[in-house]
Design a protein around this motif. Structure first.
Motif, short mmCIF file in Angstrom:
data_model
loop_
_atom_site.label_atom_id
_atom_site.label_comp_id
_atom_site.label_asym_id
_atom_site.label_seq_id
_atom_site.Cartn_x
_atom_site.Cartn_y
_atom_site.Cartn_z
N LEU A 83 0.82 -1.21 0.00
CA LEU A 83 0.00 0.00 0.00
C LEU A 83 0.85 1.26 0.00
CD1 LEU A 83 -2.87 -1.03 2.43
CD2 LEU A 83 -3.08 -0.51 -0.02
N VAL A 84 1.89 1.30 0.82
CA VAL A 84 2.71 2.51 0.86
C VAL A 84 3.43 2.71 -0.48
CG1 VAL A 84 2.94 2.56 3.37
CG2 VAL A 84 4.70 1.45 2.02
N GLU A 85 3.76 1.61 -1.15
CA GLU A 85 4.36 1.72 -2.49
C GLU A 85 3.34 2.27 -3.48
OE1 GLU A 85 5.60 -2.23 -3.47
OE2 GLU A 85 7.26 -2.21 -2.03
N LEU A 86 2.15 1.69 -3.51
CA LEU A 86 1.13 2.08 -4.48
C LEU A 86 0.61 3.50 -4.23
CD1 LEU A 86 -0.90 -1.25 -4.66
CD2 LEU A 86 0.56 -0.27 -6.45
N LEU A 87 0.53 3.89 -2.95
CA LEU A 87 0.01 5.21 -2.61
C LEU A 87 1.11 6.27 -2.59
CD1 LEU A 87 -2.40 4.14 0.28
CD2 LEU A 87 -3.01 4.72 -2.09
N ASP A 88 2.35 5.84 -2.67
CA ASP A 88 3.51 6.74 -2.62
C ASP A 88 3.48 7.61 -1.37
OD1 ASP A 88 5.93 7.75 -3.50
OD2 ASP A 88 4.97 9.38 -4.65
N ILE A 89 3.28 6.95 -0.23
CA ILE A 89 3.34 7.61 1.08
C ILE A 89 4.20 6.76 1.99
CG2 ILE A 89 1.09 8.76 0.86
CD1 ILE A 89 -0.13 6.61 2.64
N ASP A 90 4.63 7.33 3.10
CA ASP A 90 5.42 6.51 4.02
C ASP A 90 4.52 5.86 5.06
OD1 ASP A 90 5.11 8.28 6.26
OD2 ASP A 90 6.73 9.52 5.49
N ARG A 91 5.07 4.85 5.71
CA ARG A 91 4.31 4.08 6.70
C ARG A 91 3.76 4.96 7.81
NH1 ARG A 91 5.71 -0.97 5.16
NH2 ARG A 91 5.15 -2.51 6.72
N THR A 92 4.56 5.89 8.28
CA THR A 92 4.13 6.76 9.36
C THR A 92 2.91 7.58 8.95
OG1 THR A 92 6.42 6.90 10.10
CG2 THR A 92 4.90 8.55 10.96
N HIS A 93 2.93 8.08 7.73
CA HIS A 93 1.78 8.85 7.23
C HIS A 93 0.54 7.96 7.16
CE1 HIS A 93 -0.44 11.83 4.86
NE2 HIS A 93 -0.90 10.78 4.20
N LEU A 94 0.69 6.74 6.68
CA LEU A 94 -0.44 5.82 6.58
C LEU A 94 -1.00 5.49 7.96
CD1 LEU A 94 -2.38 4.11 4.92
CD2 LEU A 94 -0.66 2.29 4.93
N ARG A 95 -0.12 5.19 8.91
CA ARG A 95 -0.58 4.90 10.28
C ARG A 95 -1.32 6.08 10.87
NH1 ARG A 95 4.61 2.44 11.16
NH2 ARG A 95 5.25 4.38 12.14
N GLY A 96 -0.78 7.28 10.68
CA GLY A 96 -1.43 8.48 11.19
C GLY A 96 -2.78 8.71 10.54
N ALA A 97 -2.86 8.48 9.23
CA ALA A 97 -4.12 8.66 8.52
C ALA A 97 -5.17 7.68 9.03
CB ALA A 97 -3.91 8.49 7.02
N LEU A 98 -4.78 6.44 9.26
CA LEU A 98 -5.73 5.44 9.75
C LEU A 98 -6.18 5.76 11.18
CD1 LEU A 98 -4.12 2.23 8.25
CD2 LEU A 98 -6.32 3.26 7.59
N SER A 99 -5.28 6.25 11.98
CA SER A 99 -5.63 6.65 13.34
C SER A 99 -6.62 7.81 13.32
CB SER A 99 -4.37 7.03 14.12
OG SER A 99 -4.69 7.41 15.42
N ALA A 100 -6.33 8.82 12.52
CA ALA A 100 -7.24 9.97 12.40
C ALA A 100 -8.58 9.54 11.79
CB ALA A 100 -6.60 11.06 11.54
N PHE A 101 -8.54 8.58 10.87
CA PHE A 101 -9.75 8.06 10.25
C PHE A 101 -10.65 7.42 11.30
CE2 PHE A 101 -11.82 4.61 7.67
CZ PHE A 101 -12.63 5.43 6.91
#
Length: 151
Positions: A83-101
């Motif tokens: 997912l981080v490869e396909l979305l071109d974001i880093d893991r920390t950003h993804l974790r933060g986005a899911l937490s905020a979500f």
């Protein structure tokens, strides 16, 4: 509440918090909008998904992009690494986005569960022992793709 966590355990603690908030059935609230035992497909109607897609919060937009990927692979589990490869974001950003979500769903969507499910398994990446794999079912995937095509 602020709880200090040693840096090397942040990912595990965040994953545990997500795990605590992730379940497949829900309990009813006072509004009656979310009856006990609703499946994810019952919770995430076309109308509710349209509201989600219209949300302009950066974290929710990141999750919307994640849902775009998962909808293209309905029923398949997609690793965090992929997912981080396909979305071109880093893991920390993804974790933060899911937490905020999760917080956004609690506040604005009557505490609905995530529209996707996840499991933790051994990682295919040598950099991680385990990681999360995410999926959406075919019904939610079809609804999401329809909404995104109409936008």
């Amino acid at each position: 509440m602020y709880v200090p966590v040693p840096r090397q355990f942040v990912a595990e603690v965040q994953a545990y918090v997500v795990q605590l908030s992730g379940h497949t059935t829900v309990e009813g609230d006072a509004s009656g909008e979310k009856p006990a035992g609703e499946t994810l497909s019952e919770q995430w109607t076309v109308e509710v998904l349209q509201r989600l897609a219209a949300t302009q919060l950066p974290s929710t937009q990141s999750v919307s992009r994640l849902l775009d990927v998962l909808a293209r692979h309905a029923g398949d589990y997609v690793s965090t690494t992929r997912l981080v490869e396909l979305l071109d974001i880093d893991r920390t950003h993804l974790r933060g986005a899911l937490s905020a979500f999760s917080r956004h769903l609690k506040k604005h969507f009557h505490g609905r569960d995530w529209p996707m499910t996840w499991i933790e398994q051994l990682s295919p990446s040598p950099d991680f022992k385990t990681e999360f794999f995410y999926t959406v079912d075919g019904t939610i995937a079809q609804r999401w793709q329809q909404i995104r095509a109409e936008a």
